[in-house]
Design an enzyme around this catalytic site. Structure first.
Site, PDB file in Angstrom:
ATOM      1  N   ARG A  58       9.765  38.822  27.004  1.00 20.12           N
ATOM      2  CA  ARG A  58       8.682  39.264  27.897  1.00 20.12           C
ATOM      3  C   ARG A  58       9.192  40.358  28.853  1.00 20.12           C
ATOM      4  O   ARG A  58       8.453  41.260  29.229  1.00 20.12           O
ATOM      5  CB  ARG A  58       8.049  38.073  28.617  1.00 20.12           C
TER       6      ARG A  58
ATOM      7  N   HIS B  72       2.807  41.471  20.895  1.00 19.47           N
ATOM      8  CA  HIS B  72       2.631  40.127  21.454  1.00 19.47           C
ATOM      9  C   HIS B  72       3.996  39.484  21.645  1.00 19.47           C
ATOM     10  O   HIS B  72       4.907  39.713  20.853  1.00 19.47           O
ATOM     11  CB  HIS B  72       1.826  39.262  20.464  1.00 19.47           C
TER      12      HIS B  72
ATOM     13  N   ARG C  93       5.750  48.208  26.261  1.00 10.81           N
ATOM     14  CA  ARG C  93       4.337  48.494  26.552  1.00 10.81           C
ATOM     15  C   ARG C  93       4.195  49.745  27.413  1.00 10.81           C
ATOM     16  O   ARG C  93       3.301  50.555  27.197  1.00 10.81           O
ATOM     17  CB  ARG C  93       3.692  47.270  27.207  1.00 10.81           C
TER      18      ARG C  93
ATOM     19  N   GLU D 236       3.619  29.095  17.449  1.00 15.93           N
ATOM     20  CA  GLU D 236       3.267  30.419  16.910  1.00 15.93           C
ATOM     21  C   GLU D 236       4.144  30.789  15.715  1.00 15.93           C
ATOM     22  O   GLU D 236       3.674  31.412  14.761  1.00 15.93           O
ATOM     23  CB  GLU D 236       3.383  31.471  18.020  1.00 15.93           C
TER      24      GLU D 236
ATOM     25  N   THR E  45       1.333  42.821  30.719  1.00 16.52           N
ATOM     26  CA  THR E  45       0.221  42.944  29.762  1.00 16.52           C
ATOM     27  C   THR E  45      -0.424  44.324  29.814  1.00 16.52           C
ATOM     28  O   THR E  45      -0.708  44.929  28.785  1.00 16.52           O
ATOM     29  CB  THR E  45      -0.854  41.873  30.093  1.00 16.52           C
TER      30      THR E  45
ATOM     31  N   ASN F 114      -2.086  46.767  23.379  1.00 19.03           N
ATOM     32  CA  ASN F 114      -0.812  46.866  24.097  1.00 19.03           C
ATOM     33  C   ASN F 114       0.403  46.641  23.191  1.00 19.03           C
ATOM     34  O   ASN F 114       1.424  46.127  23.615  1.00 19.03           O
ATOM     35  CB  ASN F 114      -0.807  45.936  25.317  1.00 19.03           C
TER      36      ASN F 114
ATOM     37  N   LYS G 168       1.261  44.651  16.951  1.00 23.03           N
ATOM     38  CA  LYS G 168      -0.194  44.551  16.820  1.00 23.03           C
ATOM     39  C   LYS G 168      -0.742  45.724  15.994  1.00 23.03           C
ATOM     40  O   LYS G 168      -0.030  46.706  15.748  1.00 23.03           O
ATOM     41  CB  LYS G 168      -0.819  44.510  18.220  1.00 23.03           C
TER      42      LYS G 168
ATOM     43  N   PHE H  64     -12.570  38.629  27.289  1.00 18.15           N
ATOM     44  CA  PHE H  64     -12.066  39.606  26.317  1.00 18.15           C
ATOM     45  C   PHE H  64     -11.791  38.994  24.942  1.00 18.15           C
ATOM     46  O   PHE H  64     -11.261  39.658  24.054  1.00 18.15           O
ATOM     47  CB  PHE H  64     -10.801  40.287  26.847  1.00 18.15           C
TER      48      PHE H  64
ATOM     49  N   TYR I  37      -5.406  32.811  18.893  1.00 16.60           N
ATOM     50  CA  TYR I  37      -5.677  33.008  20.317  1.00 16.60           C
ATOM     51  C   TYR I  37      -6.648  31.961  20.874  1.00 16.60           C
ATOM     52  O   TYR I  37      -7.326  32.220  21.874  1.00 16.60           O
ATOM     53  CB  TYR I  37      -6.230  34.417  20.567  1.00 16.60           C
TER      54      TYR I  37
HETATM   55  P1  GDP Z   1       0.245  38.655  27.248  1.00 17.36           P
HETATM   56  O1  GDP Z   1       0.879  37.284  27.282  1.00 17.36           O
HETATM   57  O2  GDP Z   1       0.977  39.674  28.096  1.00 17.36           O
HETATM   58  O3  GDP Z   1       0.015  39.168  25.845  1.00 17.36           O
HETATM   59  O4  GDP Z   1      -1.197  38.535  27.943  1.00 17.36           O
HETATM   60  P2  GDP Z   1      -2.340  37.401  27.942  1.00 17.36           P
HETATM   61  O5  GDP Z   1      -1.833  36.128  27.334  1.00 17.36           O
HETATM   62  O6  GDP Z   1      -2.917  37.361  29.318  1.00 17.36           O
HETATM   63  O7  GDP Z   1      -3.464  38.014  26.992  1.00 17.36           O
HETATM   64  C1  GDP Z   1      -3.317  38.002  25.591  1.00 17.36           C
HETATM   65  C2  GDP Z   1      -3.755  39.343  25.041  1.00 17.36           C
HETATM   66  O8  GDP Z   1      -5.140  39.505  25.307  1.00 17.36           O
HETATM   67  C3  GDP Z   1      -3.110  40.574  25.703  1.00 17.36           C
HETATM   68  O9  GDP Z   1      -1.831  40.888  25.179  1.00 17.36           O
HETATM   69  C4  GDP Z   1      -4.126  41.652  25.411  1.00 17.36           C
HETATM   70  O10 GDP Z   1      -4.005  42.160  24.077  1.00 17.36           O
HETATM   71  C5  GDP Z   1      -5.433  40.895  25.516  1.00 17.36           C
HETATM   72  N1  GDP Z   1      -6.012  41.048  26.859  1.00 17.36           N
HETATM   73  C6  GDP Z   1      -5.592  40.498  28.030  1.00 17.36           C
HETATM   74  N2  GDP Z   1      -6.376  40.890  29.051  1.00 17.36           N
HETATM   75  C7  GDP Z   1      -7.322  41.713  28.499  1.00 17.36           C
HETATM   76  C8  GDP Z   1      -8.422  42.425  29.043  1.00 17.36           C
HETATM   77  O11 GDP Z   1      -8.697  42.400  30.257  1.00 17.36           O
HETATM   78  N3  GDP Z   1      -9.171  43.151  28.161  1.00 17.36           N
HETATM   79  C9  GDP Z   1      -8.895  43.190  26.804  1.00 17.36           C
HETATM   80  N4  GDP Z   1      -9.680  43.936  25.986  1.00 17.36           N
HETATM   81  N5  GDP Z   1      -7.864  42.532  26.266  1.00 17.36           N
HETATM   82  C10 GDP Z   1      -7.088  41.800  27.101  1.00 17.36           C
END
Ligand code: GDP
Length: 141
Positions: free
Chosen positions: A86, A116, A103, A127, A92, A113, A10, A58, A50
């Site tokens: 993962r 992805h 991470r 993707e 996350t 973080n 990222k 968010f 996304y």
């Molecule tokens: P991942 O699969 O671990 O990447 O997590 P998710 O699919 O739940 O979320 C996608 C991405 O959205 C995450 O990797 C973060 O960059 C972002 N994200 C998730 N939760 C939050 C949050 O509470 N706040 C913010 N600013 N970004 C978030």
């Protein structure tokens, strides 16, 4: 159980100049690189990538962040790639990620973080196709 997943280094990873360190950790975990490039997503492309998160609070922060600078999409190959990757990147939120994960080691926050990883084989295929043409995927012997 598929053998490919999509990773994205990222914009925070690129800004912090951590691409090499993160890729080394990914390779040390046994992944082969099948395709990789540096690019900058437009806001509209980030929103498209996304789209499943469009209703989340968010979404605006996430798509602004993902279009804020260059990123590095990478296609990775390993048996059971989605789950294995993962595990390699961790939860996350870096505060909840296991020690030794990408991470936990490099990320500052749940939003920024570092990396992805696809969350299912079906999404991995979608993707990968979002970023790469079939001919850009080079099997690593
Ligand atoms: P991942 O699969 O671990 O990447 O997590 P998710 O699919 O739940 O979320 C996608 C991405 O959205 C995450 O990797 C973060 O960059 C972002 N994200 C998730 N939760 C939050 C949050 O509470 N706040 C913010 N600013 N970004 C978030």
């Amino acid at each position: 159980m598929g053998n490919r997943t999509l990773a994205i280094l990222k914009p925070d990873c690129v800004r912090k100049n951590l691409q090499g360190k993160v890729i080394a950790k990914i390779q040390d975990a046994g992944f082969k690189i099948i395709a990789m490039k540096q690019m900058r997503l437009t806001k509209a492309q980030a929103e498209g990538f996304y789209a499943v998160h469009h209703a989340r609070p968010f979404f605006k922060d996430l798509t602004e962040f993902m279009s804020s600078g260059p990123c590095v999409p990478i296609v990775l190959e390993k048996t059971n790639a989605v789950a294995e990757f993962r595990k390699t990147i961790g939860a996350t939120d870096p505060k909840e990620a296991d020690p030794g994960t990408v991470r936990r080691e490099f990320a500052d926050s749940k939003g920024e973080n570092i990396v992805h990883g696809s969350d299912s084989d079906d999404n991995a295929a979608l993707e990968i196709a979002f970023f790469f043409h079939q001919g850009e995927l080079i099997a690593n012997q």
